[in-house]
Design a protein around this motif. Structure first.
Motif, PDB file in Angstrom:
ATOM      1  N   VAL A 169       0.854  -1.188   0.000  1.00 50.36           N
ATOM      2  CA  VAL A 169       0.000   0.000   0.000  1.00 50.36           C
ATOM      3  C   VAL A 169       0.889   1.237   0.000  1.00 50.36           C
ATOM      4  O   VAL A 169       1.902   1.289   0.716  1.00 50.36           O
ATOM      5  CB  VAL A 169      -0.936   0.021   1.233  1.00 50.36           C
ATOM      6  N   TRP A 170       0.484   2.240  -0.782  1.00 53.00           N
ATOM      7  CA  TRP A 170       1.251   3.485  -0.899  1.00 53.00           C
ATOM      8  C   TRP A 170       0.275   4.656  -0.908  1.00 53.00           C
ATOM      9  O   TRP A 170      -0.790   4.593  -1.549  1.00 53.00           O
ATOM     10  CB  TRP A 170       2.066   3.471  -2.186  1.00 53.00           C
ATOM     11  N   GLY A 171       0.624   5.725  -0.224  1.00 54.81           N
ATOM     12  CA  GLY A 171      -0.209   6.920  -0.252  1.00 54.81           C
ATOM     13  C   GLY A 171       0.531   8.130   0.283  1.00 54.81           C
ATOM     14  O   GLY A 171       1.556   8.002   0.977  1.00 54.81           O
ATOM     15  N   TYR A 172       0.000   9.306  -0.025  1.00 55.59           N
ATOM     16  CA  TYR A 172       0.603  10.559   0.416  1.00 55.59           C
ATOM     17  C   TYR A 172      -0.475  11.459   1.000  1.00 55.59           C
ATOM     18  O   TYR A 172      -1.613  11.499   0.500  1.00 55.59           O
ATOM     19  CB  TYR A 172       1.294  11.263  -0.760  1.00 55.59           C
ATOM     20  N   ALA A 173      -0.132  12.195   2.064  1.00 58.80           N
ATOM     21  CA  ALA A 173      -1.068  13.099   2.742  1.00 58.80           C
ATOM     22  C   ALA A 173      -2.251  12.277   3.270  1.00 58.80           C
ATOM     23  O   ALA A 173      -2.032  11.323   4.013  1.00 58.80           O
ATOM     24  CB  ALA A 173      -1.486  14.238   1.825  1.00 58.80           C
ATOM     25  N   ASP A 174      -3.482  12.596   2.891  1.00 51.14           N
ATOM     26  CA  ASP A 174      -4.600  11.786   3.370  1.00 51.14           C
ATOM     27  C   ASP A 174      -4.488  10.364   2.857  1.00 51.14           C
ATOM     28  O   ASP A 174      -4.920   9.420   3.529  1.00 51.14           O
ATOM     29  CB  ASP A 174      -5.931  12.410   2.934  1.00 51.14           C
ATOM     30  N   GLY A 175      -3.883  10.179   1.674  1.00 52.65           N
ATOM     31  CA  GLY A 175      -3.621   8.829   1.187  1.00 52.65           C
ATOM     32  C   GLY A 175      -2.606   8.102   2.051  1.00 52.65           C
ATOM     33  O   GLY A 175      -2.706   6.888   2.265  1.00 52.65           O
ATOM     34  N   VAL A 198       4.289  -1.016   3.474  1.00 48.20           N
ATOM     35  CA  VAL A 198       3.554   0.223   3.239  1.00 48.20           C
ATOM     36  C   VAL A 198       4.547   1.370   3.083  1.00 48.20           C
ATOM     37  O   VAL A 198       5.559   1.430   3.782  1.00 48.20           O
ATOM     38  CB  VAL A 198       2.594   0.512   4.423  1.00 48.20           C
ATOM     39  N   ALA A 199       4.252   2.293   2.162  1.00 44.84           N
ATOM     40  CA  ALA A 199       4.971   3.566   2.051  1.00 44.84           C
ATOM     41  C   ALA A 199       3.960   4.686   2.217  1.00 44.84           C
ATOM     42  O   ALA A 199       2.892   4.662   1.581  1.00 44.84           O
ATOM     43  CB  ALA A 199       5.681   3.682   0.707  1.00 44.84           C
ATOM     44  N   ALA A 200       4.283   5.656   3.073  1.00 46.69           N
ATOM     45  CA  ALA A 200       3.323   6.720   3.375  1.00 46.69           C
ATOM     46  C   ALA A 200       4.052   8.027   3.614  1.00 46.69           C
ATOM     47  O   ALA A 200       4.974   8.089   4.437  1.00 46.69           O
ATOM     48  CB  ALA A 200       2.481   6.349   4.606  1.00 46.69           C
ATOM     49  N   GLY A 201       3.648   9.072   2.915  1.00 48.66           N
ATOM     50  CA  GLY A 201       4.269  10.374   3.055  1.00 48.66           C
ATOM     51  C   GLY A 201       3.333  11.403   3.648  1.00 48.66           C
ATOM     52  O   GLY A 201       2.115  11.339   3.430  1.00 48.66           O
ATOM     53  N   ALA A 202       3.882  12.355   4.390  1.00 53.62           N
ATOM     54  CA  ALA A 202       3.127  13.474   4.963  1.00 53.62           C
ATOM     55  C   ALA A 202       1.855  12.998   5.651  1.00 53.62           C
ATOM     56  O   ALA A 202       0.764  13.526   5.420  1.00 53.62           O
ATOM     57  CB  ALA A 202       2.798  14.505   3.887  1.00 53.62           C
ATOM     58  N   VAL A 203       1.997  12.014   6.506  1.00 57.04           N
ATOM     59  CA  VAL A 203       0.839  11.389   7.146  1.00 57.04           C
ATOM     60  C   VAL A 203       0.202  12.336   8.162  1.00 57.04           C
ATOM     61  O   VAL A 203       0.890  12.900   9.028  1.00 57.04           O
ATOM     62  CB  VAL A 203       1.247  10.075   7.838  1.00 57.04           C
ATOM     63  N   VAL A 204      -1.108  12.477   8.060  1.00 61.96           N
ATOM     64  CA  VAL A 204      -1.868  13.241   9.057  1.00 61.96           C
ATOM     65  C   VAL A 204      -2.126  12.305  10.232  1.00 61.96           C
ATOM     66  O   VAL A 204      -3.176  11.665  10.329  1.00 61.96           O
ATOM     67  CB  VAL A 204      -3.189  13.765   8.457  1.00 61.96           C
ATOM     68  N   ALA A 205      -1.149  12.199  11.113  1.00 62.33           N
ATOM     69  CA  ALA A 205      -1.231  11.236  12.208  1.00 62.33           C
ATOM     70  C   ALA A 205      -2.139  11.706  13.336  1.00 62.33           C
ATOM     71  O   ALA A 205      -2.698  10.893  14.059  1.00 62.33           O
ATOM     72  CB  ALA A 205       0.171  10.949  12.751  1.00 62.33           C
ATOM     73  N   ASP A 206      -2.282  13.018  13.480  1.00 62.30           N
ATOM     74  CA  ASP A 206      -3.081  13.585  14.573  1.00 62.30           C
ATOM     75  C   ASP A 206      -3.999  14.661  13.997  1.00 62.30           C
ATOM     76  O   ASP A 206      -3.633  15.838  13.956  1.00 62.30           O
ATOM     77  CB  ASP A 206      -2.158  14.168  15.633  1.00 62.30           C
ATOM     78  N   PRO A 207      -5.202  14.282  13.531  1.00 66.47           N
ATOM     79  CA  PRO A 207      -6.095  15.261  12.901  1.00 66.47           C
ATOM     80  C   PRO A 207      -6.450  16.427  13.807  1.00 66.47           C
ATOM     81  O   PRO A 207      -6.599  17.560  13.343  1.00 66.47           O
ATOM     82  CB  PRO A 207      -7.338  14.437  12.547  1.00 66.47           C
ATOM     83  N   GLN A 301       2.356  -5.029  11.384  1.00 65.74           N
ATOM     84  CA  GLN A 301       3.212  -6.206  11.420  1.00 65.74           C
ATOM     85  C   GLN A 301       4.032  -6.341  10.141  1.00 65.74           C
ATOM     86  O   GLN A 301       4.623  -7.391   9.890  1.00 65.74           O
ATOM     87  CB  GLN A 301       2.371  -7.462  11.661  1.00 65.74           C
ATOM     88  N   VAL A 302       4.072  -5.276   9.331  1.00 69.47           N
ATOM     89  CA  VAL A 302       4.855  -5.255   8.102  1.00 69.47           C
ATOM     90  C   VAL A 302       5.744  -4.015   8.114  1.00 69.47           C
ATOM     91  O   VAL A 302       5.493  -3.065   8.868  1.00 69.47           O
ATOM     92  CB  VAL A 302       3.943  -5.237   6.852  1.00 69.47           C
ATOM     93  N   PRO A 303       6.796  -3.982   7.293  1.00 65.10           N
ATOM     94  CA  PRO A 303       7.653  -2.796   7.244  1.00 65.10           C
ATOM     95  C   PRO A 303       6.895  -1.569   6.738  1.00 65.10           C
ATOM     96  O   PRO A 303       6.006  -1.679   5.885  1.00 65.10           O
ATOM     97  CB  PRO A 303       8.761  -3.193   6.261  1.00 65.10           C
TER      98      PRO A 303
END
Length: 380
Positions: A169-175, A198-207, A301-303
């Motif tokens: 799975v890959w996403g950026y910002a809300d993705g 999973v690869a994830a950029g600019a994650v909104v971890a705390d809305p 449980q995955v990188p």
């Protein structure tokens, strides 16, 4: 001649009285993606998923196979999660990728296709399907279910030999937010999926922290969108009590708008303008909702590869660093990369490293320590 403004019957919401299995394909059709480099065959799908609170709901998405013949079958599956497109209107990725090809993240999807990967792109929960909106923006668990159930649907597509295919799975910002929530939820919600990373950029971890940060500024429309989206996701709670009469009218208008219209219409307008208090995110009920939407409380449980721009004016880099630290403390195999550029610049600059990380994950099955979990109605 077909009226382009007329509703598309394919996206009409089917009744789910029969309680379909999550990931079950309810409707499908082949479509053309002539503007998507590296694409071969494509299908728009309507499939069954679950809301954040386990109610069955239909969702839509698109699945695209790579043009390279040797990879067309049995190829790895990448679920690509787009950034926020809007609360309503004709802005669902599965619609934009077909026909005229006006999806703004086409180049990232094309890069994955060139790798020989099958790519599945979910529409956000409540987006695309007629009568289910507005999009449940910032509702992490609902987004995770839509991601994981689309991966299940791809496995079930008869034209492909993907039943045992590894996925990422890959996403950026809300993705990116949807991607990490999918990683956190997968062991319990979809344990049969061979998720590799999973690869994830600019994650909104705390809305909650982000809404307070952008309130009244150039990104204020996203704060309003979050209020609308989470109100939809938590409709079983009286979350609308904070709105004034004008606020209710504003919400009704906003839920029909795409991202560009939301940003233009509500720029520099604080949420307090439509609420009974100037800081609605500090209302006790909304504090509960926003706390419930914080990432990093469950260990994937995955990188996981996280990346962020140090000059990001929308999602502060400190938020990404905090999620990285939380995952490390939970023992997650997590990597981190910073780029000295903006929010938009990092989306482009970080793509190559994201693809490289995903390719590495897909080649190796992670060493997973299985933890027992109690039965969940979400997996039935």
């Amino acid at each position: 001649m077909t009226d382009p403004a007329a509703p598309d019957g394919f996206y009409s919401s089917p009744a789910l009285d029969f309680a379909p299995r999550p990931g079950e394909i309810l409707r499908r059709r082949t479509v053309s993606t002539p503007h998507l480099h590296g694409a071969s065959r494509a299908w728009q799908l309507v499939y069954a998923t679950r809301t954040a609170f386990s109610a069955p709901i239909p969702a839509s998405g698109i699945m695209i196979t790579p043009h390279t013949a040797e990879f067309a079958r049995r190829s790895p599956v990448l679920v690509y999660c787009t950034a926020f497109h809007g609360l309503g209107g004709r802005c669902a990725p599965s619609q934009l990728l077909a026909g005229e090809g006006s999806e703004p993240e086409t180049r990232f999807i094309a890069t994955a296709l060139e790798r020989g990967w099958t790519v599945a792109v979910p529409d956000d929960p409540g987006l695309g399907m007629t009568g289910l909106g507005p999009h449940q923006f910032l509702a992490g668990r609902a987004a995770a279910h839509a991601v994981l159930d689309l991966a299940r649907a791809v496995r079930a597509l008869s034209e492909l030999d993907s039943a045992q295919a590894p996925c990422a799975v890959w996403g950026y910002a809300d993705g990116g937010r949807a991607a990490v929530w999918a990683a956190e939820q997968q062991p319990r919600y979809a344990p049969e999926l061979d998720l590799r990373g999973v690869a994830a950029g600019a994650v909104v971890a705390d809305p909650g922290a982000l809404v307070a940060e952008i309130d009244g500024g150039r990104w204020a429309g996203l704060g309003l969108a979050g209020l609308v989206g989470l109100s939809r996701a938590y409709a079983h709670l009286p979350v609308g009590h904070i709105l004034t009469d004008d606020g209710h009218r504003t919400v009704q208008q906003a839920q029909e708008l795409d991202a560009a219209a939301l940003l233009a219409t509500y720029r520099n307008q604080p949420l307090g303008r439509w609420c009974e208090r100037p800081d609605p995110w500090n209302d006790p009920l909304w504090r509960y909702v926003l706390a419930n939407e914080t990432s990093g409380r469950v260990a994937p449980q995955v990188p996981v590869h996280l990346y962020h721009g140090t000059e990001d004016a929308l999602v502060p880099v400190a938020m990404g660093r905090g999620l990285f630290a939380e995952y490390r403390s939970l023992g997650v195999a997590v990597s981190w990369r910073e780029y000295a550029t903006s929010h938009t610049g990092t989306a482009a600059e970080g793509a190559a490293d994201a693809i490289t990380s995903l390719a590495s994950y897909l080649q190796h099955r992670p060493n997973i320590i299985t933890r027992p979990a109690p039965p969940s109605p979400q997996t039935t």
